[in-house]
Each structure stands twice: as structure tokens, then as C-alpha cells.
Design an enzyme around this catalytic site. Structure first.
Site, PDB file in Angstrom:
ATOM      1  CG  HIS A  17      35.886  36.015  16.703  1.00 43.52           C
ATOM      2  ND1 HIS A  17      34.924  36.539  16.795  1.00 43.52           N
ATOM      3  CD2 HIS A  17      36.117  35.157  17.793  1.00 43.52           C
ATOM      4  CE1 HIS A  17      34.265  35.811  17.895  1.00 43.52           C
ATOM      5  NE2 HIS A  17      35.018  34.958  18.631  1.00 43.52           N
ATOM      6  CE  LYS A  41      28.495  30.650  24.622  1.00 48.06           C
ATOM      7  NZ  LYS A  41      29.836  30.976  23.917  1.00 48.06           N
ATOM      8  NE  ARG A  93      37.692  36.327  25.391  1.00 47.93           N
ATOM      9  CZ  ARG A  93      36.530  36.080  25.668  1.00 47.93           C
ATOM     10  NH1 ARG A  93      35.727  37.126  25.057  1.00 47.93           N
ATOM     11  NH2 ARG A  93      35.888  35.294  25.920  1.00 47.93           N
ATOM     12  CB  SER A 131      30.381  37.571  20.318  1.00 48.45           C
ATOM     13  OG  SER A 131      31.571  37.238  19.338  1.00 48.45           O
TER      14      SER A 131
HETATM   15  O1  PNS Z   1      32.876  30.753  20.417  1.00 49.30           O
HETATM   16  P1  PNS Z   1      32.472  29.582  21.661  1.00 49.30           P
HETATM   17  O2  PNS Z   1      30.643  29.657  21.948  1.00 49.30           O
HETATM   18  O3  PNS Z   1      33.053  29.803  22.956  1.00 49.30           O
HETATM   19  O4  PNS Z   1      32.566  28.286  20.754  1.00 49.30           O
HETATM   20  C1  PNS Z   1      32.451  26.798  21.705  1.00 49.30           C
HETATM   21  C2  PNS Z   1      32.560  25.888  20.702  1.00 49.30           C
HETATM   22  C3  PNS Z   1      31.687  25.955  19.486  1.00 49.30           C
HETATM   23  C4  PNS Z   1      34.019  25.658  20.670  1.00 49.30           C
HETATM   24  C5  PNS Z   1      31.919  24.603  21.605  1.00 49.30           C
HETATM   25  O5  PNS Z   1      30.769  24.825  22.065  1.00 49.30           O
HETATM   26  C6  PNS Z   1      31.555  23.305  20.944  1.00 49.30           C
HETATM   27  O6  PNS Z   1      32.911  22.672  20.484  1.00 49.30           O
HETATM   28  N1  PNS Z   1      30.648  23.036  20.672  1.00 49.30           N
HETATM   29  C7  PNS Z   1      30.336  21.532  19.954  1.00 49.30           C
HETATM   30  C8  PNS Z   1      29.639  20.515  20.988  1.00 49.30           C
HETATM   31  C9  PNS Z   1      30.995  19.786  21.536  1.00 49.30           C
HETATM   32  O7  PNS Z   1      31.968  19.109  20.805  1.00 49.30           O
HETATM   33  N2  PNS Z   1      31.201  20.164  22.746  1.00 49.30           N
HETATM   34  C10 PNS Z   1      32.531  19.610  23.428  1.00 49.30           C
HETATM   35  C11 PNS Z   1      32.459  18.327  24.155  1.00 49.30           C
HETATM   36  S1  PNS Z   1      32.788  18.957  26.037  1.00 49.30           S
END
Ligand code: PNS
Length: 166
Positions: A17, A41, A93, A131
Site C-alpha cells: 500500500h 470483511k 497485484r 493484509s
Molecule cells: O482494500 P479493499 O477491501 O479491497 O477495498 C475495497 C473498497 C473499499 C475499494 C470497496 O469495497 C469500496 O469502494 N467500498 C465502498 C462501497 C462501494 O462504493 N462499493 C462499490 C459499488 S460496486
């Protein structure tokens, strides 16, 4: 002024990150690291703890003043619009990330045409890093020093210690 959001769970922030944060900050005038609050999660660290850890890492590893860390809830595109951000930054990745990331980027673009997702391919040395792997290793007392920034290593071990004592 070009504003970018780098969203994620950051549970906890890894060296992968940090690498993306530093590289993405060269692309925008301001980079907001958005830490997802209401995460399905079920994160190990609270949003406040994750924000504080990232702030500590940035203070110790960069002198960049253009980076801000915040917790956010709700839809990412709504948060980005509220912050006047036109770019969402994500790291890729391996091919296994691609399907999920493509779906996320396309859905977000459908929801708001003014916001585009920019992908950074992770540096090769962090391509295996996640993570979840860090948490699993730390939960068994393994060595996570080569995976997360030095200043948060103890916080990860301490979290598991505190969980074991309840
Ligand atoms: O680090 P991560 O867990 O892969 O991040 C995921 C993240 C935060 C980018 C994603 O879950 C997100 O944007 N969540 C907010 C809700 C949202 O806008 N979802 C997208 C619509 S499909």
C-alpha cells in the site's frame, strides 16, 4: 487541482500500500487515502485505528504534505464526488485481482461518469503481499517485519495480544 482517492480497507496498511501511495501521489495535487468504515470483511482494526496507523506510517516514511487520511462510509463514488476527486487509485497485484477490480471500476464509472479509476501495478517485490496474509502470519506469532512498515509492526502484534487476553 487534481484530487485522487486511494480507497481500501487497509487492515492493516502494508508495504505494498505504501508503495502505491508514494507513486500515486506523483499523479495528483492531493491524494486522499479513504479508509472504509462499514466494511463487510469485519476488520481487525477499527477505522480510527487504521487511520492513525496510516498517519503514523506517512509521518515516518514520507515528507509529502499532499496526502490526507480519512475514514469514509457509503458509496465510494459519493465520497469521491464530495471531495471533488476525479480519480480513484487502486493497486493491481496479479490476474486474480483483475476481475474484481474491473467490475469495481466499471460500476463506479457507471455510477459517476466524472470519476475514473487509475491502476498501479504493484512493484514486483509486493505482488504476493496482502493484509490478510499479514494478519494470518501475525496471529501465529510469525515475523511480519518484511511486510508492513516498521512503525506499525508492534501495533499488529499488540492487537492479537489484546484479543487473546479477553
Ligand atoms: O482494500 P479493499 O477491501 O479491497 O477495498 C475495497 C473498497 C473499499 C475499494 C470497496 O469495497 C469500496 O469502494 N467500498 C465502498 C462501497 C462501494 O462504493 N462499493 C462499490 C459499488 S460496486
Amino acid at each position: 487541482m487534481k484530487i485522487g482517492i486511494y480507497p481500501g480497507s487497509f487492515d492493516p496498511i502494508t508495504l505494498g500500500h505504501l508503495d502505491i501511495i508514494i507513486r500515486a501521489s506523483g499523479l495528483v495535487d492531493q491524494l486522499i487515502i479513504g479508509v472504509l468504515k462499514n466494511n463487510a470483511k469485519r476488520p481487525l482494526f477499527t477505522a480510527e485505528e487504521r487511520v492513525a496507523m496510516i498517519e503514523k506510517v506517512l509521518k515516518d516514511n514520507t515528507n509529502l504534505t499532499k496526502i490526507k487520511v480519512e475514514a469514509f462510509g457509503g458509496l465510494l463514488v459519493d465520497y469521491a464526488a464530495e471531495k471533488n476527486a476525479s480519480i480513484i487509485v487502486r493497486g493491481l497485484r496479479a490476474i486474480t485481482d483483475f476481475e474484481y477490480e474491473l467490475q469495481l471500476a466499471q460500476t463506479n464509472h457507471k455510477l459517476n461518469k466524472n470519476i475514473d479509476t487509475v491502476f498501479f501495478t504493484t512493484s514486483v517485490e509486493y505482488s504476493y503481499l496482502s493484509s490478510s496474509a499479514v494478519k494470518e502470519i501475525a496471529s501465529y506469532g510469525g515475523d511480519i517485519r518484511q511486510f508492513v512498515p516498521e512503525c506499525i509492526v508492534q501495533s499488529v502484534y499488540d492487537k492479537y495480544k489484546s484479543l487473546r487476553s479477553v
